[in-house]
Design a protein around this motif. Structure first.
Motif, PDB file in Angstrom:
ATOM      1  N   GLU A 165       0.820  -1.210   0.000  1.00 52.51           N
ATOM      2  CA  GLU A 165       0.000   0.000   0.000  1.00 52.51           C
ATOM      3  C   GLU A 165       0.857   1.264   0.000  1.00 52.51           C
ATOM      4  O   GLU A 165       0.461   2.270  -0.588  1.00 52.51           O
ATOM      5  CB  GLU A 165      -0.933   0.022   1.214  1.00 52.51           C
ATOM      6  CG  GLU A 165      -1.780   1.278   1.263  1.00 52.51           C
ATOM      7  CD  GLU A 165      -2.861   1.280   2.305  1.00 52.51           C
ATOM      8  OE1 GLU A 165      -3.729   2.155   2.227  1.00 52.51           O
ATOM      9  OE2 GLU A 165      -2.845   0.393   3.183  1.00 52.51           O
TER      10      GLU A 165
ATOM     11  N   GLN B 195      -6.439  -5.105  -7.750  1.00 51.23           N
ATOM     12  CA  GLN B 195      -7.720  -4.883  -7.094  1.00 51.23           C
ATOM     13  C   GLN B 195      -8.686  -6.027  -7.383  1.00 51.23           C
ATOM     14  O   GLN B 195      -8.524  -6.776  -8.347  1.00 51.23           O
ATOM     15  CB  GLN B 195      -8.356  -3.576  -7.569  1.00 51.23           C
ATOM     16  CG  GLN B 195      -7.660  -2.319  -7.078  1.00 51.23           C
ATOM     17  CD  GLN B 195      -8.472  -1.081  -7.384  1.00 51.23           C
ATOM     18  OE1 GLN B 195      -9.104  -0.962  -8.424  1.00 51.23           O
ATOM     19  NE2 GLN B 195      -8.473  -0.153  -6.453  1.00 51.23           N
TER      20      GLN B 195
ATOM     21  N   ASN C 237      -8.187  -3.352  -2.486  1.00 51.63           N
ATOM     22  CA  ASN C 237      -6.814  -3.618  -2.887  1.00 51.63           C
ATOM     23  C   ASN C 237      -6.310  -4.961  -2.380  1.00 51.63           C
ATOM     24  O   ASN C 237      -6.668  -5.402  -1.283  1.00 51.63           O
ATOM     25  CB  ASN C 237      -5.912  -2.504  -2.360  1.00 51.63           C
ATOM     26  CG  ASN C 237      -6.316  -1.149  -2.879  1.00 51.63           C
ATOM     27  OD1 ASN C 237      -6.328  -0.925  -4.091  1.00 51.63           O
ATOM     28  ND2 ASN C 237      -6.653  -0.230  -1.985  1.00 51.63           N
TER      29      ASN C 237
END
Length: 259
Positions: free
Chosen positions: A65, A229, A195
């Motif tokens: 991330e 995703q 995600n």
């Protein structure tokens, strides 16, 4: 694989100790975008994990991330999928619902997963084909077969889901999925784009504990995809998965059309 999993657990534990040591200090915090908080500790933990995990498997790709994505990961057979602090909102608020999330994905499937949640004194581990554990205790999902009465980690539910039961919800989506693995919840569902780094480790935990896991439409999840995703995640006791997919179908179709 067992030795590798143990090394990953140790690295995640070091990251967790570092994060909790800084938990109540005056660190920098900001928003990457409206409603999407981040802090300096996220970045420091991310850098620590990348260095340590890359030393462990130099050939593995990287997806996190807090790291700018690089398409070179798509050529890697194995890839680390990391969220240095999943549940940043709880971390910032001094609440315990956060965890360091680390997964090793091999050919699109998680094969090692660790959630280190030091504020909860919990270490969740899973290895493909070897089960899922919390603090060394094997996990198993519930045997629920009726959707009505299913426990869902949520603050509140839509009126249409009045027959479901809310239970306490950590901010970390990974920990909410892990609750299903531990039999502390029966269903976790999202109907939005999410995600891979949020769910990779927890999906392996849930699957190894016997849960049924899919996207919001009931389709298998894949990892190390080009956009990293998936549309929603649905984790349930096996006996209610089909009913949960049917319950969400119209809402999922409406939501995906709004992107």
């Amino acid at each position: 694989m067992r030795d590798l999993a143990a090394e990953v657990e140790n690295i995640a534990a070091d990251a967790g100790r570092f994060a909790i040591k800084l938990w109540d200090t005056d660190f920098r915090r900001w928003e990457k975008s409206p409603g999407n908080p981040v802090c300096a500790v996220d970045l420091e933990v991310d850098g620590m994990l990348r260095y340590r995990l890359s030393e462990l498997l130099p050939d593995a790709g990287w997806l996190s991330e807090e790291t700018i994505d690089n398409a070179a990961r798509l050529d890697a057979e194995r890839i680390w999928v990391v969220d240095p602090i999943d549940g940043t909102r709880d971390y910032l608020r001094g609440r315990p619902g956060w965890a360091v999330s680390v997964a090793l994905v091999d050919k699109g499937r998680p094969v090692i997963g660790v959630l280190d949640a030091p504020a909860r004194n919990e270490v969740w581990t899973a290895q493909a084909g070897a089960g899922a554990f919390r603090n060394g205790e094997r996990l198993r999902v519930t045997e629920r077969t009726e959707l009505a009465g299913a426990r869902v980690p949520a603050d509140q539910l839509p009126k249409v889901d009045h027959d479901l039961v809310t239970v306490a919800k950590p901010n970390s989506i990974a920990l909410r999925i892990a609750m299903v693995a531990a039999g502390e919840a029966d269903l976790l569902a999202t109907i939005r784009w999410g995600n891979e780094w949020d769910i990779a480790a927890a999906v392996l935990l849930a699957e190894e504990a016997g849960a049924s896991v899919s996207d919001a439409f009931g389709r298998p999840l894949a990892f190390n995809t080009p956009d990293a995703q998936a549309f929603g995640v649905l984790t349930t006791s096996p006996g209610i998965h089909t009913a949960a997919v049917a319950r969400l179908a119209d809402r999922a179709k409406e939501a995906i059309g709004k992107r």
